[in-house]
Design a protein around this motif. Structure first.
Motif, short mmCIF file in Angstrom:
data_model
loop_
_atom_site.label_atom_id
_atom_site.label_comp_id
_atom_site.label_asym_id
_atom_site.label_seq_id
_atom_site.Cartn_x
_atom_site.Cartn_y
_atom_site.Cartn_z
N SER A 10 0.96 -1.28 -0.08
CA SER A 10 -0.02 -0.03 -0.19
C SER A 10 0.81 1.22 0.06
O SER A 10 0.71 2.28 -0.74
CB SER A 10 -1.07 -0.11 1.21
OG SER A 10 -1.67 -1.16 1.31
N ASN A 11 1.93 1.34 0.82
CA ASN A 11 2.93 2.42 0.92
C ASN A 11 3.55 2.68 -0.23
O ASN A 11 3.62 3.83 -0.96
CB ASN A 11 3.79 2.18 2.07
CG ASN A 11 3.40 2.05 3.25
OD1 ASN A 11 2.31 2.58 3.58
ND2 ASN A 11 3.80 1.63 4.31
N LEU A 12 3.92 1.62 -1.10
CA LEU A 12 4.81 1.98 -2.39
C LEU A 12 3.67 2.15 -3.35
O LEU A 12 3.99 3.22 -4.20
CB LEU A 12 5.43 0.74 -2.78
CG LEU A 12 6.61 0.18 -1.94
CD1 LEU A 12 7.23 -1.02 -2.21
CD2 LEU A 12 7.81 1.44 -2.34
N ALA A 13 2.39 1.48 -3.40
CA ALA A 13 1.42 2.10 -4.48
C ALA A 13 1.17 3.68 -4.13
O ALA A 13 0.73 4.19 -5.07
CB ALA A 13 0.14 1.29 -4.19
N ASN A 14 1.17 4.01 -3.18
CA ASN A 14 0.43 5.18 -2.71
C ASN A 14 1.81 6.38 -2.67
O ASN A 14 1.52 7.53 -2.44
CB ASN A 14 -0.26 5.47 -1.51
CG ASN A 14 -1.64 4.88 -1.66
OD1 ASN A 14 -2.62 5.53 -2.27
ND2 ASN A 14 -1.76 3.71 -1.26
N ALA A 15 3.01 5.86 -3.00
CA ALA A 15 3.96 6.82 -2.97
C ALA A 15 3.89 7.96 -3.93
O ALA A 15 3.40 7.71 -5.28
CB ALA A 15 5.13 6.20 -3.15
N GLY A 16 4.25 9.33 -3.54
CA GLY A 16 3.82 10.26 -4.27
C GLY A 16 2.44 10.67 -4.95
O GLY A 16 2.28 11.59 -6.00
N THR A 17 1.34 10.04 -4.24
CA THR A 17 0.08 10.44 -4.74
C THR A 17 -0.05 11.82 -4.11
O THR A 17 0.23 12.33 -3.06
CB THR A 17 -0.90 9.68 -4.01
OG1 THR A 17 -0.80 9.32 -2.84
CG2 THR A 17 -0.86 8.18 -5.15
N VAL A 18 -1.46 12.72 -4.63
CA VAL A 18 -1.41 13.98 -4.08
C VAL A 18 -3.07 14.02 -3.50
O VAL A 18 -3.85 13.20 -4.14
CB VAL A 18 -1.17 15.02 -5.20
CG1 VAL A 18 0.20 15.27 -5.33
CG2 VAL A 18 -1.86 14.78 -6.40
N ALA A 19 -3.22 14.87 -2.45
CA ALA A 19 -4.53 15.06 -2.32
C ALA A 19 -4.95 16.67 -2.01
O ALA A 19 -3.98 17.43 -1.88
CB ALA A 19 -4.98 14.40 -0.81
#
Lengths: 117, 136
Positions: free
Chosen positions: B28-37
């Motif tokens: 999960s952490n790697l998949a969400n690396a660099g995602t923005v909100a």
């Protein structure tokens, strides 16, 4: 030696080896748990004490269970060193199989004697 | 878990489950690396499992459980990016702050631990089978 019966020291040895396998498995299972202190059974001490007090294996194992002293302490308080544990586990497994071979040899001897071959 | 003593298969099996939870959080952490909100609260934070030893008095063995999964690591970083569709009214986005190197190292350690437990289980199984064949 009188109350050891058919299998001599090997029955007790197998029980101690089995307990030690569980303990080493616990150490390997907790390899990444912070604060876990690895333990091990001193096989020689456990066996001798079991023979002295007439085959009470549980108390013999309790007396011979010690905490492992790590070669290099880690920051999180965990004292499991996988290389040490893996070596001990492999050694214990081989020794368990050796004990089984001794037991099998004894059973074979008795069986042959009973059959009169 | 009741009062039945732990077996060596439960010791290794529960450790494997714990390592699997850890592997999932790493994924999960790697998949969400660099995602923005569009807000700080909605931004992704690194997840980590908390391991706790479970000691069994009866058998003298201990296994490991995942006590909880917590968020850890650095706070999301604010970045000015007015062209981003996720930007708020001031033109800012919050980017998740996942340490990818750390996650990859964690992943390798998890895989090694899992393999170790599988090995323990196989050895234990073989020894028990050999014991059952005693005298045959």
């Amino acid at each position: 030696m009188a109350n050891e019966g058919l299998f001599g020291v090997h029955g007790t040895a197998l029980a101690v080896r089995s307990q030690r396998m569980g303990m080493l498995a616990s150490n390997i299972a907790n390899a990444s748990t912070p604060g876990y202190k690895a333990r091990d059974i001193d096989f020689d001490a456990a066996l001798q004490s079991a023979q002295r007090n007439g085959g009470n294996i549980d108390s013999a194992i309790d007396d011979a269970t010690l905490y492992r002293v790590p070669l290099q302490p880690s920051q999180d308080g965990n004292t499991v060193e996988l290389t040490t544990e893996q070596t001990a586990f492999a050694e214990n497994a081989v020794a368990y199989q050796t004990t089984l071979a001794f037991l099998n040899g004894r059973i074979g001897t008795i069986t042959r004697a009973l059959k009169g071959e | 878990m009741g009062d039945r003593p732990l077996s060596i298969f439960q010791v290794s099996g529960r450790a494997m489950s714990a390592q699997l939870v850890r592997m999932n959080t790493t994924a999960s952490n790697l998949a969400n690396a660099g995602t923005v909100a569009s807000s700080q609260g909605a931004a992704y934070r690194t997840m980590k499992p908390v391991f706790r030893t479970h000691f069994d008095e009866v058998s003298g063995m201990s296994t490991v459980d995942v006590e909880s999964v917590v968020t850890a690591g650095a706070e999301p970083t604010k970045r000015y990016d007015p062209g981003n569709p996720m930007a708020d009214k001031d033109g800012n986005v919050w980017e998740s702050n996942v340490d990818e190197t750390r996650e990859l190292v964690d992943m390798m350690e998890t895989a090694r631990s899992y393999q170790n437990n599988v090995e323990v289980m196989q050895t234990a199984k073989q020894l028990i089978i050999d014991t059952l064949k005693l005298g045959r």
